[in-house]
Design a protein around this motif. Structure first.
Motif, mmCIF file in Angstrom:
data_model
loop_
_atom_site.group_PDB
_atom_site.id
_atom_site.type_symbol
_atom_site.label_atom_id
_atom_site.label_comp_id
_atom_site.label_asym_id
_atom_site.label_seq_id
_atom_site.Cartn_x
_atom_site.Cartn_y
_atom_site.Cartn_z
ATOM 1 N N GLY A 56 17.011 -26.143 -18.268
ATOM 2 C CA GLY A 56 16.107 -26.976 -19.057
ATOM 3 C C GLY A 56 15.268 -26.241 -20.078
ATOM 4 N N SER A 57 15.579 -24.984 -20.366
ATOM 5 C CA SER A 57 14.779 -24.199 -21.302
ATOM 6 C C SER A 57 15.572 -23.872 -22.560
ATOM 7 N N LYS A 58 14.900 -23.218 -23.499
ATOM 8 C CA LYS A 58 15.549 -22.861 -24.758
ATOM 9 C C LYS A 58 16.720 -21.929 -24.505
ATOM 10 N N LEU A 59 17.809 -22.167 -25.233
ATOM 11 C CA LEU A 59 19.046 -21.437 -24.995
ATOM 12 C C LEU A 59 18.879 -19.937 -25.225
ATOM 13 N N LYS A 60 18.190 -19.564 -26.302
ATOM 14 C CA LYS A 60 18.070 -18.136 -26.612
ATOM 15 C C LYS A 60 17.260 -17.396 -25.551
ATOM 16 N N VAL A 61 16.271 -18.056 -24.983
ATOM 17 C CA VAL A 61 15.471 -17.424 -23.932
ATOM 18 C C VAL A 61 16.316 -17.233 -22.674
ATOM 19 N N VAL A 62 17.065 -18.272 -22.315
ATOM 20 C CA VAL A 62 17.912 -18.201 -21.122
ATOM 21 C C VAL A 62 18.982 -17.126 -21.288
ATOM 22 N N LEU A 63 19.606 -17.076 -22.458
ATOM 23 C CA LEU A 63 20.651 -16.080 -22.698
ATOM 24 C C LEU A 63 20.085 -14.665 -22.679
ATOM 25 N N LEU A 64 18.859 -14.493 -23.193
ATOM 26 C CA LEU A 64 18.229 -13.171 -23.181
ATOM 27 C C LEU A 64 17.984 -12.706 -21.748
ATOM 28 N N VAL A 65 17.390 -13.572 -20.944
ATOM 29 C CA VAL A 65 17.099 -13.213 -19.555
ATOM 30 C C VAL A 65 18.388 -12.978 -18.783
ATOM 31 N N THR A 66 19.369 -13.852 -19.008
ATOM 32 C CA THR A 66 20.646 -13.719 -18.309
ATOM 33 C C THR A 66 21.365 -12.438 -18.713
ATOM 34 N N SER A 67 21.315 -12.098 -20.007
ATOM 35 C CA SER A 67 21.974 -10.876 -20.476
ATOM 36 C C SER A 67 21.381 -9.640 -19.826
ATOM 37 N N ILE A 68 20.061 -9.612 -19.692
ATOM 38 C CA ILE A 68 19.408 -8.485 -19.024
ATOM 39 C C ILE A 68 19.876 -8.378 -17.573
ATOM 40 N N GLY A 69 19.963 -9.534 -16.904
ATOM 41 C CA GLY A 69 20.437 -9.532 -15.526
ATOM 42 C C GLY A 69 21.869 -9.050 -15.401
ATOM 43 N N VAL A 70 22.736 -9.477 -16.326
ATOM 44 C CA VAL A 70 24.137 -9.058 -16.296
ATOM 45 C C VAL A 70 24.256 -7.558 -16.545
#
Length: 263
Positions: A56-70
């Protein structure tokens, strides 16, 4: 801060945080015993789809956090990949010995980490920090003095960041009129640490006195916010069971590597 990034809400936003945490713990111990590579591959993929739909959040924020996790997931597997054991050598240079077995073991470990990262990101973006402690008090009987202490500590973080910004701006002005030798190396660190500590100790003391006067201690009390269990929690549990089941079904019907055991 998370509320600033929200674009829409789903039923996961209204699931009790205790349910999310308990399911997360169960999922963590469950994937430890999953040794089928294809199952973990599909589980990570399905969990990523679940993340993209329900965060439910902004795509760029989610992708940034997810990329760091990956990235951290992949880094955590390098030791197992570079120095693992196996009979089918892919690359060898000095002490680095990459085999087919070590490569898949490392990737399997990364997939486990990614799965929990995707699940954890959903919790972070669909939960209010205040409701976390209210739910723990009401459903798990956490003592109010501990819960409110943690909430107060979290509320202090933005104040500390604001104090740091003000101090940095003040130091910029002060350093214009004094010799550079007075703020080099450890002197600069002392100019930051000592004022920050003194300011925040005073703020924490005033906050503790205020909480003491308002009765933030153990004992029976009423709550303005309520965090009950509801039918959404049942739907959430069913959805996670379906996600895990779907990964097993896909691995059985459409195997990618055919590796049944990576141990």
């Amino acid at each position: 801060m998370v509320e600033m990034w929200k674009r829409y809400e789903t039923f996961v936003d209204h699931v009790n945080i205790v349910t999310k945490l308990l399911i997360g713990i169960i999922l963590f111990f469950f994937i430890i015993f999953v040794h089928n590579f294809d199952v973990m591959l599909y589980l990570a993929l399905v969990m990523f789809i679940y993340l993209m739909i329900f965060n439910g959040s902004k795509l760029k924020v989610v992708l940034l956090v997810t990329s760091i996790g990956v990235i951290f997931s992949l880094i955590s597997s390098l030791f197992m990949i570079f120095y693992g054991e196996g009979s089918h050598t892919l690359f060898k240079f000095g002490i680095i010995h990459i085999t087919t077995e070590s490569l898949f073991r490392g990737l399997h470990l990364s997939l486990r980490t990614m799965t929990m990262t995707f699940y954890g990101v959903v919790i972070a973006f669909t939960s209010q920090i205040v409701m976390v402690f209210y739910s723990l008090m009401q459903n798990l009987k956490l003592k109010p003095k501990f819960a409110y202490a943690f909430m107060a500590a979290i509320r202090m973080v933005p104040l500390m960041i604001e104090s740091l910004g003000q101090l940095l701006n003040a130091l910029k002005m002060r350093y214009q009129i004094i010799s550079r030798s007075n703020y080099k190396g450890l002197n600069y660190l002392k100019h930051l640490v000592i004022p920050l500590l003194s300011q925040n100790i005073r703020k924490a003391h005033r906050l503790s006195v205020a909480m003491e006067k308002k009765g933030f201690k153990d004992g029976p009390r009423t709550y303005y916010y309520h965090a009950p269990l509801s039918y959404r929690d049942v739907l959430f549990v069913i959805m996670l069971i379906l996600i895990v089941s779907l990964a097993f079904v896909l691995a059985h019907m459409f195997p990618i590597t055919g590796i049944m055991d990576v141990r």
